[in-house]
Design a protein around this motif. Structure first.
Motif, PDB file in Angstrom:
ATOM      1  N   LEU A  17      12.258 -24.860  -1.728  1.00  0.00           N
ATOM      2  CA  LEU A  17      13.531 -25.348  -2.253  1.00  0.00           C
ATOM      3  C   LEU A  17      14.563 -24.232  -2.207  1.00  0.00           C
ATOM      4  CD1 LEU A  17      15.172 -27.558  -3.685  1.00  0.00           C
ATOM      5  CD2 LEU A  17      14.309 -26.664  -5.859  1.00  0.00           C
ATOM      6  N   LYS A  18      15.680 -24.517  -1.529  1.00  0.00           N
ATOM      7  CA  LYS A  18      16.729 -23.510  -1.370  1.00  0.00           C
ATOM      8  C   LYS A  18      18.040 -24.050  -1.920  1.00  0.00           C
ATOM      9  CE  LYS A  18      14.495 -21.783   2.824  1.00  0.00           C
ATOM     10  NZ  LYS A  18      14.610 -21.530   4.267  1.00  0.00           N
ATOM     11  N   ILE A  19      18.812 -23.163  -2.535  1.00  0.00           N
ATOM     12  CA  ILE A  19      20.123 -23.548  -3.067  1.00  0.00           C
ATOM     13  C   ILE A  19      21.166 -22.565  -2.559  1.00  0.00           C
ATOM     14  CG2 ILE A  19      19.159 -24.610  -5.138  1.00  0.00           C
ATOM     15  CD1 ILE A  19      20.048 -22.067  -6.667  1.00  0.00           C
ATOM     16  N   ASP A  20      22.405 -23.043  -2.527  1.00  0.00           N
ATOM     17  CA  ASP A  20      23.533 -22.178  -2.144  1.00  0.00           C
ATOM     18  C   ASP A  20      24.165 -21.596  -3.400  1.00  0.00           C
ATOM     19  OD1 ASP A  20      23.217 -22.679   0.564  1.00  0.00           O
ATOM     20  OD2 ASP A  20      24.533 -24.438   0.509  1.00  0.00           O
ATOM     21  N   ARG A  21      24.403 -20.291  -3.383  1.00  0.00           N
ATOM     22  CA  ARG A  21      25.097 -19.632  -4.487  1.00  0.00           C
ATOM     23  C   ARG A  21      26.111 -18.648  -3.901  1.00  0.00           C
ATOM     24  NH1 ARG A  21      23.601 -14.511  -4.350  1.00  0.00           N
ATOM     25  NH2 ARG A  21      21.476 -13.949  -3.673  1.00  0.00           N
ATOM     26  N   GLU A  22      27.070 -18.248  -4.745  1.00  0.00           N
ATOM     27  CA  GLU A  22      28.049 -17.273  -4.264  1.00  0.00           C
ATOM     28  C   GLU A  22      27.400 -15.892  -4.181  1.00  0.00           C
ATOM     29  OE1 GLU A  22      32.624 -15.726  -5.052  1.00  0.00           O
ATOM     30  OE2 GLU A  22      31.676 -17.148  -6.446  1.00  0.00           O
ATOM     31  N   ALA A  23      27.784 -15.168  -3.167  1.00  0.00           N
ATOM     32  CA  ALA A  23      27.213 -13.843  -2.932  1.00  0.00           C
ATOM     33  C   ALA A  23      27.550 -12.888  -4.070  1.00  0.00           C
ATOM     34  CB  ALA A  23      27.726 -13.295  -1.613  1.00  0.00           C
TER      35      ALA A  23
ATOM     36  N   GLU B 161      10.362 -29.288 -11.735  1.00  0.00           N
ATOM     37  CA  GLU B 161      11.431 -28.775 -12.608  1.00  0.00           C
ATOM     38  C   GLU B 161      12.486 -27.953 -11.870  1.00  0.00           C
ATOM     39  OE1 GLU B 161      11.211 -27.798 -17.279  1.00  0.00           O
ATOM     40  OE2 GLU B 161       9.977 -26.543 -15.980  1.00  0.00           O
ATOM     41  N   PRO B 162      12.133 -27.168 -10.833  1.00  0.00           N
ATOM     42  CA  PRO B 162      13.168 -26.411 -10.120  1.00  0.00           C
ATOM     43  C   PRO B 162      14.253 -27.275  -9.488  1.00  0.00           C
ATOM     44  CG  PRO B 162      11.005 -25.516  -9.627  1.00  0.00           C
ATOM     45  CD  PRO B 162      10.787 -26.790 -10.388  1.00  0.00           C
ATOM     46  N   LEU B 163      13.978 -28.578  -9.299  1.00  0.00           N
ATOM     47  CA  LEU B 163      14.983 -29.468  -8.725  1.00  0.00           C
ATOM     48  C   LEU B 163      16.183 -29.665  -9.640  1.00  0.00           C
ATOM     49  CD1 LEU B 163      12.541 -32.080  -7.182  1.00  0.00           C
ATOM     50  CD2 LEU B 163      14.169 -30.691  -5.884  1.00  0.00           C
ATOM     51  N   LEU B 164      16.061 -29.285 -10.896  1.00  0.00           N
ATOM     52  CA  LEU B 164      17.215 -29.326 -11.803  1.00  0.00           C
ATOM     53  C   LEU B 164      18.354 -28.468 -11.277  1.00  0.00           C
ATOM     54  CD1 LEU B 164      15.376 -29.127 -15.253  1.00  0.00           C
ATOM     55  CD2 LEU B 164      16.858 -31.015 -14.487  1.00  0.00           C
ATOM     56  N   ASN B 165      18.007 -27.473 -10.473  1.00  0.00           N
ATOM     57  CA  ASN B 165      19.023 -26.554  -9.960  1.00  0.00           C
ATOM     58  C   ASN B 165      19.949 -27.187  -8.930  1.00  0.00           C
ATOM     59  OD1 ASN B 165      18.353 -23.615 -11.027  1.00  0.00           O
ATOM     60  ND2 ASN B 165      16.385 -24.597 -10.554  1.00  0.00           N
ATOM     61  N   VAL B 166      19.561 -28.335  -8.368  1.00  0.00           N
ATOM     62  CA  VAL B 166      20.429 -28.972  -7.376  1.00  0.00           C
ATOM     63  C   VAL B 166      21.325 -30.026  -8.023  1.00  0.00           C
ATOM     64  CG1 VAL B 166      18.672 -28.591  -5.604  1.00  0.00           C
ATOM     65  CG2 VAL B 166      18.814 -30.824  -6.733  1.00  0.00           C
ATOM     66  N   ILE B 167      21.153 -30.262  -9.334  1.00  0.00           N
ATOM     67  CA  ILE B 167      21.933 -31.282 -10.039  1.00  0.00           C
ATOM     68  C   ILE B 167      23.104 -30.616 -10.762  1.00  0.00           C
ATOM     69  CG2 ILE B 167      21.847 -33.154 -11.714  1.00  0.00           C
ATOM     70  CD1 ILE B 167      18.798 -33.180 -11.375  1.00  0.00           C
ATOM     71  N   GLN B 168      24.310 -31.096 -10.492  1.00  0.00           N
ATOM     72  CA  GLN B 168      25.511 -30.530 -11.121  1.00  0.00           C
ATOM     73  C   GLN B 168      25.948 -31.337 -12.346  1.00  0.00           C
ATOM     74  OE1 GLN B 168      26.706 -27.611 -10.017  1.00  0.00           O
ATOM     75  NE2 GLN B 168      25.083 -27.660  -8.445  1.00  0.00           N
ATOM     76  N   ASP B 169      25.776 -32.648 -12.281  1.00  0.00           N
ATOM     77  CA  ASP B 169      26.235 -33.517 -13.359  1.00  0.00           C
ATOM     78  C   ASP B 169      25.307 -33.403 -14.569  1.00  0.00           C
ATOM     79  OD1 ASP B 169      28.055 -35.996 -14.038  1.00  0.00           O
ATOM     80  OD2 ASP B 169      25.997 -36.546 -14.607  1.00  0.00           O
ATOM     81  N   GLU B 170      25.882 -33.208 -15.747  1.00  0.00           N
ATOM     82  CA  GLU B 170      25.082 -33.014 -16.967  1.00  0.00           C
ATOM     83  C   GLU B 170      24.300 -34.272 -17.334  1.00  0.00           C
ATOM     84  OE1 GLU B 170      27.382 -31.549 -20.175  1.00  0.00           O
ATOM     85  OE2 GLU B 170      27.959 -29.670 -19.164  1.00  0.00           O
ATOM     86  N   ALA B 171      24.919 -35.433 -17.178  1.00  0.00           N
ATOM     87  CA  ALA B 171      24.238 -36.689 -17.511  1.00  0.00           C
ATOM     88  C   ALA B 171      23.025 -36.888 -16.599  1.00  0.00           C
ATOM     89  CB  ALA B 171      25.198 -37.866 -17.377  1.00  0.00           C
ATOM     90  N   GLU B 172      23.187 -36.548 -15.330  1.00  0.00           N
ATOM     91  CA  GLU B 172      22.074 -36.662 -14.396  1.00  0.00           C
ATOM     92  C   GLU B 172      20.984 -35.646 -14.729  1.00  0.00           C
ATOM     93  OE1 GLU B 172      23.602 -36.351 -10.451  1.00  0.00           O
ATOM     94  OE2 GLU B 172      24.288 -38.438 -10.392  1.00  0.00           O
ATOM     95  N   GLN B 173      21.383 -34.484 -15.183  1.00  0.00           N
ATOM     96  CA  GLN B 173      20.384 -33.484 -15.581  1.00  0.00           C
ATOM     97  C   GLN B 173      19.555 -33.985 -16.762  1.00  0.00           C
ATOM     98  OE1 GLN B 173      21.661 -29.503 -16.306  1.00  0.00           O
ATOM     99  NE2 GLN B 173      21.741 -29.005 -14.118  1.00  0.00           N
ATOM    100  N   ARG B 174      20.232 -34.611 -17.740  1.00  0.00           N
ATOM    101  CA  ARG B 174      19.521 -35.154 -18.897  1.00  0.00           C
ATOM    102  C   ARG B 174      18.543 -36.248 -18.468  1.00  0.00           C
ATOM    103  NH1 ARG B 174      24.683 -34.683 -21.308  1.00  0.00           N
ATOM    104  NH2 ARG B 174      25.067 -36.927 -20.958  1.00  0.00           N
ATOM    105  N   SER B 175      19.001 -37.092 -17.541  1.00  0.00           N
ATOM    106  CA  SER B 175      18.158 -38.176 -17.059  1.00  0.00           C
ATOM    107  C   SER B 175      16.918 -37.626 -16.341  1.00  0.00           C
ATOM    108  CB  SER B 175      18.942 -39.072 -16.095  1.00  0.00           C
ATOM    109  OG  SER B 175      18.132 -40.090 -15.578  1.00  0.00           O
ATOM    110  N   PHE B 176      17.109 -36.601 -15.513  1.00  0.00           N
ATOM    111  CA  PHE B 176      15.971 -36.052 -14.772  1.00  0.00           C
ATOM    112  C   PHE B 176      15.024 -35.306 -15.707  1.00  0.00           C
ATOM    113  CE2 PHE B 176      14.111 -33.043 -11.535  1.00  0.00           C
ATOM    114  CZ  PHE B 176      13.372 -34.014 -10.880  1.00  0.00           C
TER     115      PHE B 176
END
Length: 301
Positions: free
Chosen positions: A169-175, A278-293
């Motif tokens: 699982l890879k995510i994009d972040r600012e350098a 659980e690491p998939l939480l890192n790809v979710i930006q919306d708080e409501a969606e995070q709570r649901s997951f």
């Protein structure tokens, strides 16, 4: 190997000497003096055997044991049979081969029927239980199909990983500042902002369980359980050649299907662990969606 086709069963003869010693057998039969009555056996050997016709004796690896209307028997290859006995032999050979296939298929089906309870037990063992296949199928469905408990972002991420075969699982972040400096040193000019860096944060294990070929309901319920019910209603003795071939082919896949289901279940049990997803939480930006997951994750072991 030699197979003799009697009215009720297949008789397998151990060796060529058993044929030579059969009453009425001739290894030098004159086809001009005898009329073909039928084919009673089929043989195939690693070493060639001479044709039993007096005007031939051509060595061959496989052929047929035939009987004449006078009661005499001999052995001939298919080419010799066609040459000296014509279309009548060809039709007999086709029918004999079909009879052999049908009888062998019936034997396989009867043998399978005697052990069908073990197959049913194996299916039940895989399906039932706290974390059996039924549980795994139901709990994994939201990861593939539309369901509000798993955000679309997560389903898209998993779909991409399945398509590419990537489990990391890879995510994009600012350098970071240091990474900006390294990039500017590499290019010799100011880095365009924001500079995004792809970072591996976890390995999602057991993803292969989400593939179509590992669908536990399809394997255990549709391909196995439903077909077992159908099989138990069959009258094996009256099945047509086509039906025998179809059912025999299916019986030959049952063990492989059970092994596939067991492997798919093991992968699903690996996937469906809270710490694994659980690491998939890192790809979710919306708080409501995070709570649901998070609520979905709470149902996992």
């Amino acid at each position: 190997m030699i197979i003799l086709n009697s009215n009720k069963e297949l008789v397998r003869v151990e060796g060529w000497d058993d044929i030579l010693s059969r009453p009425g057998f001739s290894n030098s039969l004159d086809p001009k003096e005898h009329e073909l009555s039928g084919i009673v056996g089929q043989y195939a050997f690693a070493e060639k055997k001479p044709c039993g016709l007096s005007n031939c004796h051509t060595p061959h690896f496989k052929g047929y044991l035939v009987v004449t209307k006078s009661g005499r028997e001999t052995n001939i290859g298919r080419d010799c049979g066609k040459k000296y006995f014509g279309i009548e032999f060809e039709n007999m050979a086709l029918q004999f081969d079909r009879d052999i296939r049908d009888k062998e298929a019936r034997e396989r089906l009867w043998s399978f029927s005697f052990g069908i309870d073990k197959v049913k037990d194996a299916i039940s063992t895989l399906r039932e239980g706290e974390h059996g296949a039924d549980w795994a199928f139901n709990i994994s469905r939201p990861l593939k199909d539309h369901d509000k408990s798993v955000p679309p972002t997560v389903r898209r991420q998993l779909a991409v990983m399945l398509k590419t075969g990537e489990s990391m699982l890879k995510i994009d972040r600012e350098a970071t500042s240091q990474e900006y400096e390294l990039e500017e040193a590499r290019t010799g000019r100011p880095a365009k902002r924001p500079l995004l860096v792809q970072e591996t944060i976890a390995e999602i294990k057991g993803l292969e369980s989400l593939r179509e070929e590992n669908d536990l309901r399809q394997i255990l319920v549709m391909d196995l359980e439903e077909h077992v019910k159908k099989f138990e209603e069959l009258n094996i003795d009256v099945l047509t050649s086509r039906e025998l071939a179809q059912e025999s082919k299916w019986c030959g896949t049952v063990e492989t299907q059970l092994e596939l289901a067991a492997a798919a279940l093991k992968s699903a049990q690996t996937l469906l662990k809270r710490e694994n997803l659980e690491p998939l939480l890192n790809v979710i930006q919306d708080e409501a969606e995070q709570r649901s997951f998070k609520k979905y994750l709470g149902n996992l072991p």
